[in-house]
Design a protein around this motif. Structure first.
Motif, short mmCIF file in Angstrom:
data_model
loop_
_atom_site.label_atom_id
_atom_site.label_comp_id
_atom_site.label_asym_id
_atom_site.label_seq_id
_atom_site.Cartn_x
_atom_site.Cartn_y
_atom_site.Cartn_z
N GLU A 20 32.21 48.30 40.42
CA GLU A 20 33.55 47.87 40.28
C GLU A 20 33.80 47.38 41.51
O GLU A 20 33.66 49.20 41.49
N SER A 113 35.16 45.05 29.37
CA SER A 113 34.49 45.15 30.97
C SER A 113 32.97 45.81 29.90
O SER A 113 31.61 45.50 30.32
N ARG A 131 37.90 43.49 41.64
CA ARG A 131 39.54 43.48 41.48
C ARG A 131 40.74 44.09 42.49
O ARG A 131 41.03 44.74 42.81
N ARG A 145 31.81 52.81 41.20
CA ARG A 145 33.76 52.07 41.25
C ARG A 145 33.85 52.58 42.63
O ARG A 145 33.82 53.38 43.09
#
Length: 188
Positions: A20, A113, A131, A145
């Motif tokens: 992510e 997810s 994102r 992340r």
């Protein structure tokens, strides 16, 4: 990735997983696209294509060639609704012929997810969630992340002009690894 690899489990970039990337500004989104292009090049070196699913294509494919990524192996799918992007990403992640799948989506629930992660676990295709300005980043079922921030480029040997791309790479979380922050410069 150099010193960043020491943060990963077994000191290798986790493939066959979801990563992510959070960007809060347009500048961060552009830096993330450059950083991601550098990550994609080694994933695609043995063949395969990358499916890039987006609501509005902002990337200039020939520009990815400077990162070693063949622009003719990028397939763009433009969809107007985020639910359609999620569905297309889940279906694409089931296709073992792809090297990677990228989905540009702002909002994502943990349940959605998790569906993406389950698809990846069967196909071993690497997925990337981009994102941009999520209202609530929350928790998602991703192995890592990231947040990439652009830094001023440094001209080579004091020459005038623009230097190589330069980023601050913030690995905020990594499953079974060590988060950290690194300054990364692309040597094109």
């Amino acid at each position: 990735l150099g010193p960043i690899e020491r943060a990963f489990p077994q000191h290798r970039f986790p493939t066959g997983a979801i990563h992510e990337f959070i960007s809060r500004t347009s500048e961060q989104a552009a830096a993330t696209a450059g950083f991601l292009s550098g990550l994609l090049a080694p994933l695609m070196k043995n063949g395969g294509a990358c499916l890039w699913i987006t609501g509005k294509k902002k990337l200039f494919p020939p520009g990815t060639a400077i990162y070693g990524l063949a622009p003719d192996r990028l397939i763009f799918v433009e969809l107007s609704k985020e639910k359609d992007i999620r569905w297309a990403m889940e279906e694409a992640l089931k296709c073992e012929a792809l090297a990677a799948v990228i989905g540009e989506i702002s909002e994502l629930s943990f349940t959605d997810s998790r569906r993406l992660q389950l698809a990846v676990e069967q196909s071993r295709v690497t997925g990337f969630l981009l994102r941009h300005a999520p209202r609530n980043p929350g928790t998602v079922a991703a192995v890592a992340r990231w947040e990439i921030t652009p830094l001023p480029s440094i001209a080579e040997d004091g020459l005038p002009g623009i230097g190589f791309p330069h980023w601050q790479s913030n690995l905020q979380k990594i499953r079974n690894g060590r988060p950290g922050t690194w300054q990364v410069e692309s040597w094109l």
